[in-house]
Motif scaffolding. Structure first.
Motif, PDB file in Angstrom:
ATOM      1  N   ALA A   1      15.834   0.590  -3.317  1.00 43.12           N
ATOM      2  CA  ALA A   1      15.568  -0.122  -2.066  1.00 43.12           C
ATOM      3  C   ALA A   1      14.671   0.702  -1.153  1.00 43.12           C
ATOM      4  CB  ALA A   1      16.884  -0.452  -1.366  1.00 43.12           C
ATOM      5  N   VAL A   2      14.926   2.011  -1.075  1.00 44.74           N
ATOM      6  CA  VAL A   2      14.086   2.876  -0.242  1.00 44.74           C
ATOM      7  C   VAL A   2      12.673   2.932  -0.804  1.00 44.74           C
ATOM      8  CG1 VAL A   2      13.745   5.277   0.472  1.00 44.74           C
ATOM      9  CG2 VAL A   2      15.999   4.232   0.658  1.00 44.74           C
ATOM     10  N   GLU A   3      12.560   2.984  -2.124  1.00 41.74           N
ATOM     11  CA  GLU A   3      11.237   3.031  -2.745  1.00 41.74           C
ATOM     12  C   GLU A   3      10.451   1.747  -2.467  1.00 41.74           C
ATOM     13  OE1 GLU A   3       9.316   3.855  -7.163  1.00 41.74           O
ATOM     14  OE2 GLU A   3      11.474   3.972  -6.849  1.00 41.74           O
ATOM     15  N   ARG A   4      11.133   0.592  -2.481  1.00 46.47           N
ATOM     16  CA  ARG A   4      10.455  -0.666  -2.162  1.00 46.47           C
ATOM     17  C   ARG A   4       9.998  -0.697  -0.710  1.00 46.47           C
ATOM     18  NH1 ARG A   4      15.070  -3.851  -4.175  1.00 46.47           N
ATOM     19  NH2 ARG A   4      15.042  -3.452  -6.382  1.00 46.47           N
ATOM     20  N   MET A   5      10.799  -0.097   0.161  1.00 44.55           N
ATOM     21  CA  MET A   5      10.415  -0.086   1.572  1.00 44.55           C
ATOM     22  C   MET A   5       9.229   0.850   1.818  1.00 44.55           C
ATOM     23  SD  MET A   5      14.219  -0.103   3.276  1.00 44.55           S
ATOM     24  CE  MET A   5      13.652   0.508   4.820  1.00 44.55           C
ATOM     25  N   VAL A   6       9.146   1.950   1.074  1.00 50.93           N
ATOM     26  CA  VAL A   6       8.094   2.941   1.302  1.00 50.93           C
ATOM     27  C   VAL A   6       6.799   2.536   0.613  1.00 50.93           C
ATOM     28  CG1 VAL A   6       7.449   5.344   0.861  1.00 50.93           C
ATOM     29  CG2 VAL A   6       9.736   4.788   1.665  1.00 50.93           C
ATOM     30  N   ARG A   7       6.836   1.968  -0.554  1.00 53.21           N
ATOM     31  CA  ARG A   7       5.638   1.637  -1.324  1.00 53.21           C
ATOM     32  C   ARG A   7       4.703   0.651  -0.639  1.00 53.21           C
ATOM     33  NH1 ARG A   7       5.878   1.366  -7.789  1.00 53.21           N
ATOM     34  NH2 ARG A   7       5.609   3.583  -8.054  1.00 53.21           N
ATOM     35  N   PRO A   8       5.193  -0.442  -0.040  1.00 55.79           N
ATOM     36  CA  PRO A   8       4.228  -1.330   0.619  1.00 55.79           C
ATOM     37  C   PRO A   8       3.456  -0.637   1.731  1.00 55.79           C
ATOM     38  CG  PRO A   8       6.300  -2.463   0.332  1.00 55.79           C
ATOM     39  CD  PRO A   8       6.509  -1.042  -0.077  1.00 55.79           C
ATOM     40  N   GLU A   9       4.078   0.315   2.407  1.00 57.01           N
ATOM     41  CA  GLU A   9       3.360   1.036   3.457  1.00 57.01           C
ATOM     42  C   GLU A   9       2.249   1.889   2.863  1.00 57.01           C
ATOM     43  OE1 GLU A   9       6.179   3.241   5.701  1.00 57.01           O
ATOM     44  OE2 GLU A   9       7.243   1.468   6.402  1.00 57.01           O
ATOM     45  N   THR A  10       2.492   2.558   1.748  1.00 56.00           N
ATOM     46  CA  THR A  10       1.451   3.392   1.139  1.00 56.00           C
ATOM     47  C   THR A  10       0.330   2.540   0.578  1.00 56.00           C
ATOM     48  OG1 THR A  10       2.670   3.419  -0.933  1.00 56.00           O
ATOM     49  CG2 THR A  10       3.047   5.250   0.582  1.00 56.00           C
ATOM     50  N   SER A  11       0.653   1.369   0.010  1.00 55.93           N
ATOM     51  CA  SER A  11      -0.410   0.520  -0.536  1.00 55.93           C
ATOM     52  C   SER A  11      -1.228  -0.106   0.579  1.00 55.93           C
ATOM     53  CB  SER A  11       0.188  -0.565  -1.437  1.00 55.93           C
ATOM     54  OG  SER A  11       1.029  -1.403  -0.674  1.00 55.93           O
ATOM     55  N   SER A  12      -0.607  -0.392   1.742  1.00 64.57           N
ATOM     56  CA  SER A  12      -1.381  -0.948   2.851  1.00 64.57           C
ATOM     57  C   SER A  12      -2.273   0.115   3.484  1.00 64.57           C
ATOM     58  CB  SER A  12      -0.450  -1.559   3.898  1.00 64.57           C
ATOM     59  OG  SER A  12       0.367  -0.544   4.455  1.00 64.57           O
ATOM     60  N   ARG A  13      -1.857   1.379   3.430  1.00 64.89           N
ATOM     61  CA  ARG A  13      -2.693   2.460   3.967  1.00 64.89           C
ATOM     62  C   ARG A  13      -3.931   2.676   3.103  1.00 64.89           C
ATOM     63  NH1 ARG A  13       1.876   6.985   5.235  1.00 64.89           N
ATOM     64  NH2 ARG A  13       2.937   5.831   6.877  1.00 64.89           N
ATOM     65  N   ASP A  14      -3.758   2.525   1.794  1.00 69.16           N
ATOM     66  CA  ASP A  14      -4.889   2.726   0.888  1.00 69.16           C
ATOM     67  C   ASP A  14      -5.843   1.543   0.896  1.00 69.16           C
ATOM     68  OD1 ASP A  14      -3.745   5.103   0.244  1.00 69.16           O
ATOM     69  OD2 ASP A  14      -2.784   4.364  -1.594  1.00 69.16           O
ATOM     70  N   GLY A  15      -5.510   0.504   1.625  1.00 70.79           N
ATOM     71  CA  GLY A  15      -6.378  -0.665   1.670  1.00 70.79           C
ATOM     72  C   GLY A  15      -6.195  -1.564   0.474  1.00 70.79           C
ATOM     73  N   GLY A  16      -5.063  -1.423  -0.208  1.00 67.58           N
ATOM     74  CA  GLY A  16      -4.794  -2.282  -1.348  1.00 67.58           C
ATOM     75  C   GLY A  16      -5.514  -1.843  -2.600  1.00 67.58           C
ATOM     76  N   LYS A  17      -6.101  -0.626  -2.611  1.00 70.31           N
ATOM     77  CA  LYS A  17      -6.797  -0.140  -3.803  1.00 70.31           C
ATOM     78  C   LYS A  17      -5.787   0.331  -4.828  1.00 70.31           C
ATOM     79  CE  LYS A  17     -10.809   1.423  -1.237  1.00 70.31           C
ATOM     80  NZ  LYS A  17     -11.627   2.588  -0.877  1.00 70.31           N
ATOM     81  N   VAL A  18      -6.110   0.078  -6.074  1.00 65.66           N
ATOM     82  CA  VAL A  18      -5.248   0.499  -7.168  1.00 65.66           C
ATOM     83  C   VAL A  18      -5.705   1.861  -7.628  1.00 65.66           C
ATOM     84  CG1 VAL A  18      -4.429  -0.046  -9.471  1.00 65.66           C
ATOM     85  CG2 VAL A  18      -4.898  -1.888  -7.843  1.00 65.66           C
ATOM     86  N   THR A  19      -4.779   2.819  -7.661  1.00 68.96           N
ATOM     87  CA  THR A  19      -5.122   4.160  -8.114  1.00 68.96           C
ATOM     88  C   THR A  19      -5.033   4.217  -9.621  1.00 68.96           C
ATOM     89  OG1 THR A  19      -2.840   4.861  -7.857  1.00 68.96           O
ATOM     90  CG2 THR A  19      -4.288   5.167  -5.959  1.00 68.96           C
ATOM     91  N   ASP A  20      -5.411   5.381 -10.176  1.00 68.04           N
ATOM     92  CA  ASP A  20      -5.404   5.534 -11.630  1.00 68.04           C
ATOM     93  C   ASP A  20      -3.999   5.465 -12.197  1.00 68.04           C
ATOM     94  OD1 ASP A  20      -8.030   8.002 -11.436  1.00 68.04           O
ATOM     95  OD2 ASP A  20      -8.131   5.807 -11.575  1.00 68.04           O
ATOM     96  N   GLY A  21      -3.013   5.982 -11.438  1.00 64.43           N
ATOM     97  CA  GLY A  21      -1.641   6.002 -11.953  1.00 64.43           C
ATOM     98  C   GLY A  21      -0.976   4.640 -11.905  1.00 64.43           C
ATOM     99  N   ASP A  22      -1.451   3.756 -11.011  1.00 71.05           N
ATOM    100  CA  ASP A  22      -0.818   2.442 -10.870  1.00 71.05           C
ATOM    101  C   ASP A  22      -1.537   1.439 -11.750  1.00 71.05           C
ATOM    102  OD1 ASP A  22       0.870   3.496  -9.042  1.00 71.05           O
ATOM    103  OD2 ASP A  22      -0.289   2.834  -7.289  1.00 71.05           O
ATOM    104  N   THR A  23      -0.799   0.743 -12.526  1.00 72.70           N
ATOM    105  CA  THR A  23      -1.368  -0.338 -13.336  1.00 72.70           C
ATOM    106  C   THR A  23      -0.607  -1.598 -13.018  1.00 72.70           C
ATOM    107  OG1 THR A  23       0.114   0.199 -15.144  1.00 72.70           O
ATOM    108  CG2 THR A  23      -2.089   1.174 -15.209  1.00 72.70           C
ATOM    109  N   ARG A  24      -1.327  -2.626 -12.644  1.00 72.26           N
ATOM    110  CA  ARG A  24      -0.671  -3.891 -12.319  1.00 72.26           C
ATOM    111  C   ARG A  24      -1.075  -4.923 -13.347  1.00 72.26           C
ATOM    112  NH1 ARG A  24      -1.403  -4.312  -5.776  1.00 72.26           N
ATOM    113  NH2 ARG A  24      -0.264  -2.402  -5.279  1.00 72.26           N
ATOM    114  N   PRO A  25      -0.171  -5.759 -13.782  1.00 69.38           N
ATOM    115  CA  PRO A  25      -0.529  -6.769 -14.783  1.00 69.38           C
ATOM    116  C   PRO A  25      -1.358  -7.889 -14.190  1.00 69.38           C
ATOM    117  CG  PRO A  25       1.810  -6.929 -14.217  1.00 69.38           C
ATOM    118  CD  PRO A  25       1.249  -5.757 -13.485  1.00 69.38           C
TER     119      PRO A  25
END
Length: 201
Positions: free
Chosen positions: A177-201
């Motif tokens: 639950a904490v990870e879900r709360m923290v992750r959207p904030e980090t993805s919004s800071r990056d401008g929604g860019k996908v990094t090399d470590g993140d792979t989305r289907p």
């Protein structure tokens, strides 16, 4: 000896003899008629026609009681539903109480001395827990758990295993639950860019 005479027996015998009954005419004249049957006498007439029963009208008191019953009907239905829900729970409590009473009437060997030692350690924990409320909860519970685990190690191990599993499961859920709360904030800071470590289907 008793002597029975004929004068005593005769009045009783006269009551058994058949007699004739004469009826008077309706216009007041005496007419000589033959003997009448029992069904022809006015004493033995047929049953009267059935009477009609009329219900009395409801009075003010009856009307008020009927109105009160109509007003209380929803509450009675609610209480019936609550009783239907509470009744099985009460029956379970009564059943467990009777089982506990049967257990206490025929306890296993050395049950009462062990229970006395466990209770004494709980009271000792209450005496040692002066100060904060946390100590009042932790000390008696901890001492009772330790003394009970000394007498019943198999059950204590099973309880500890199940408690450890449930605690681990809750910690994992909390971390997710904490990870879900923290992750959207980090993805919004990056401008929604996908990094090399993140792979989305």
């Amino acid at each position: 000896m008793l002597k029975v005479t004929g004068s005593v027996v005769m009045p009783a015998a006269l009551g058994l003899l058949p007699t004739t009954v004469h009826a008077a005419a309706g216009d007041g004249e005496n007419e000589a008629t033959g003997p009448l049957h029992r069904d022809e006498l006015s004493l033995y007439t047929g049953p009267p026609p059935p009477s009609r029963v009329v219900e009395p009208e409801a009075g003010q008191l009856e009307q008020r009681v009927a109105a009160l019953r109509q007003q209380l009907e929803p509450y009675a239905a609610c209480y019936r539903a609550a009783y239907g829900e509470i009744k099985p729970k009460v029956q379970r409590v009564v059943r467990s109480g009777t089982e506990a009473l049967a257990f206490l009437r025929n306890p296993p060997k050395d049950f009462y001395p062990r229970a006395a030692v466990i209770g004494f350690t709980g009271a000792l924990g209450l005496l040692l827990a002066r100060g904060s409320r946390v100590k009042r909860l932790v000390y008696p519970g901890g001492l009772v758990a330790v003394s009970a685990s000394l007498y019943y190690p198999e059950r204590a191990a099973a309880v500890a295993r199940s408690a450890g599993d449930s605690v681990y499961e809750r910690v994992v859920r909390g971390y997710a639950a904490v990870e879900r709360m923290v992750r959207p904030e980090t993805s919004s800071r990056d401008g929604g860019k996908v990094t090399d470590g993140d792979t989305r289907p």
